[in-house]
Design a protein around this motif. Structure first.
Motif, PDB file in Angstrom:
ATOM      1  N   ASN A  85       0.864  -1.170   0.000  1.00  0.00           N
ATOM      2  CA  ASN A  85       0.000   0.000   0.000  1.00  0.00           C
ATOM      3  C   ASN A  85       0.909   1.231   0.000  1.00  0.00           C
ATOM      4  OD1 ASN A  85      -1.788   2.044   0.469  1.00  0.00           O
ATOM      5  ND2 ASN A  85      -2.907   0.964   2.077  1.00  0.00           N
ATOM      6  N   ARG A  86       0.970   1.926  -1.129  1.00  0.00           N
ATOM      7  CA  ARG A  86       1.900   3.050  -1.277  1.00  0.00           C
ATOM      8  C   ARG A  86       1.635   4.166  -0.281  1.00  0.00           C
ATOM      9  NH1 ARG A  86       1.005   3.384  -7.620  1.00  0.00           N
ATOM     10  NH2 ARG A  86       1.493   1.231  -8.046  1.00  0.00           N
ATOM     11  N   LYS A  87       0.370   4.482  -0.067  1.00  0.00           N
ATOM     12  CA  LYS A  87       0.041   5.567   0.870  1.00  0.00           C
ATOM     13  C   LYS A  87       0.500   5.227   2.279  1.00  0.00           C
ATOM     14  CE  LYS A  87      -3.972   7.214  -1.671  1.00  0.00           C
ATOM     15  NZ  LYS A  87      -5.421   7.379  -1.666  1.00  0.00           N
ATOM     16  N   ARG A  88       0.314   3.967   2.675  1.00  0.00           N
ATOM     17  CA  ARG A  88       0.717   3.546   4.004  1.00  0.00           C
ATOM     18  C   ARG A  88       2.236   3.574   4.163  1.00  0.00           C
ATOM     19  NH1 ARG A  88      -2.193  -1.650   5.916  1.00  0.00           N
ATOM     20  NH2 ARG A  88      -3.908  -0.176   5.828  1.00  0.00           N
ATOM     21  N   VAL A  89       2.956   3.159   3.132  1.00  0.00           N
ATOM     22  CA  VAL A  89       4.422   3.192   3.168  1.00  0.00           C
ATOM     23  C   VAL A  89       4.906   4.626   3.315  1.00  0.00           C
ATOM     24  CG1 VAL A  89       6.512   2.798   1.800  1.00  0.00           C
ATOM     25  CG2 VAL A  89       4.751   1.044   1.889  1.00  0.00           C
ATOM     26  N   ILE A  90       4.362   5.528   2.513  1.00  0.00           N
ATOM     27  CA  ILE A  90       4.782   6.930   2.578  1.00  0.00           C
ATOM     28  C   ILE A  90       4.440   7.538   3.935  1.00  0.00           C
ATOM     29  CG2 ILE A  90       4.313   9.223   1.617  1.00  0.00           C
ATOM     30  CD1 ILE A  90       4.061   7.846  -1.132  1.00  0.00           C
ATOM     31  N   TRP A 147       5.837   6.146  -5.072  1.00  0.00           N
ATOM     32  CA  TRP A 147       4.559   6.287  -5.751  1.00  0.00           C
ATOM     33  C   TRP A 147       4.603   5.706  -7.165  1.00  0.00           C
ATOM     34  CZ3 TRP A 147       0.146   7.012  -3.560  1.00  0.00           C
ATOM     35  CH2 TRP A 147      -0.963   7.256  -4.342  1.00  0.00           C
ATOM     36  N   HIS A 148       5.774   5.735  -7.823  1.00  0.00           N
ATOM     37  CA  HIS A 148       5.877   5.244  -9.191  1.00  0.00           C
ATOM     38  C   HIS A 148       6.301   3.786  -9.297  1.00  0.00           C
ATOM     39  CE1 HIS A 148       5.723   9.550 -10.060  1.00  0.00           C
ATOM     40  NE2 HIS A 148       5.179   9.155 -11.199  1.00  0.00           N
ATOM     41  N   SER A 169      14.555  15.547   0.238  1.00  0.00           N
ATOM     42  CA  SER A 169      14.864  14.122   0.123  1.00  0.00           C
ATOM     43  C   SER A 169      13.608  13.273   0.295  1.00  0.00           C
ATOM     44  CB  SER A 169      15.919  13.720   1.145  1.00  0.00           C
ATOM     45  OG  SER A 169      15.434  13.875   2.459  1.00  0.00           O
ATOM     46  N   HIS A 170      12.715  13.697   1.164  1.00  0.00           N
ATOM     47  CA  HIS A 170      11.495  12.933   1.370  1.00  0.00           C
ATOM     48  C   HIS A 170      10.563  13.038   0.159  1.00  0.00           C
ATOM     49  CE1 HIS A 170       8.735  10.613   3.658  1.00  0.00           C
ATOM     50  NE2 HIS A 170       7.775  11.489   3.439  1.00  0.00           N
ATOM     51  N   SER A 171      10.552  14.173  -0.495  1.00  0.00           N
ATOM     52  CA  SER A 171       9.756  14.314  -1.716  1.00  0.00           C
ATOM     53  C   SER A 171      10.262  13.364  -2.797  1.00  0.00           C
ATOM     54  CB  SER A 171       9.811  15.748  -2.226  1.00  0.00           C
ATOM     55  OG  SER A 171       9.276  16.617  -1.268  1.00  0.00           O
ATOM     56  N   PHE A 172      11.582  13.242  -2.914  1.00  0.00           N
ATOM     57  CA  PHE A 172      12.150  12.298  -3.879  1.00  0.00           C
ATOM     58  C   PHE A 172      11.759  10.867  -3.511  1.00  0.00           C
ATOM     59  CE2 PHE A 172      15.591   9.438  -5.157  1.00  0.00           C
ATOM     60  CZ  PHE A 172      15.540   9.627  -6.530  1.00  0.00           C
ATOM     61  N   PHE A 173      11.849  10.520  -2.222  1.00  0.00           N
ATOM     62  CA  PHE A 173      11.453   9.188  -1.770  1.00  0.00           C
ATOM     63  C   PHE A 173       9.993   8.911  -2.097  1.00  0.00           C
ATOM     64  CE2 PHE A 173       9.203   6.975   1.664  1.00  0.00           C
ATOM     65  CZ  PHE A 173       9.747   5.711   1.526  1.00  0.00           C
TER      66      PHE A 173
END
Length: 66
Positions: A2-7, A50-51, A41-45
């Protein structure tokens, strides 16, 4: 995955670690450049996570003698 949960949980975990390290080492909240580099750095992560595509299926054992 789950991408949202990971982020979300990586944001929480890294934020807690950042705050704990700076308050122990510096005795105060992090200065603005630390927040800026964290945000970059978090935006890059987040973009990388997400991709990514989830795993397509179960593992298949490769053939021994093709």
């Amino acid at each position: 995955m789950n991408r949202k949960r990971v982020i979300l949980w990586m944001t929480v975990a890294v934020g807690i670690i950042l705050l704990m390290m700076t308050t122990v080492l510096l005795g105060a909240l992090p200065p603005w450049p630390v927040w800026l580099f964290f945000a970059i750095s978090h935006s890059f992560f987040c973009a990388v996570v997400w991709h990514t595509k989830p795993h397509s299926g179960p593992y298949v054992k490769p053939m021994e003698d093709p």
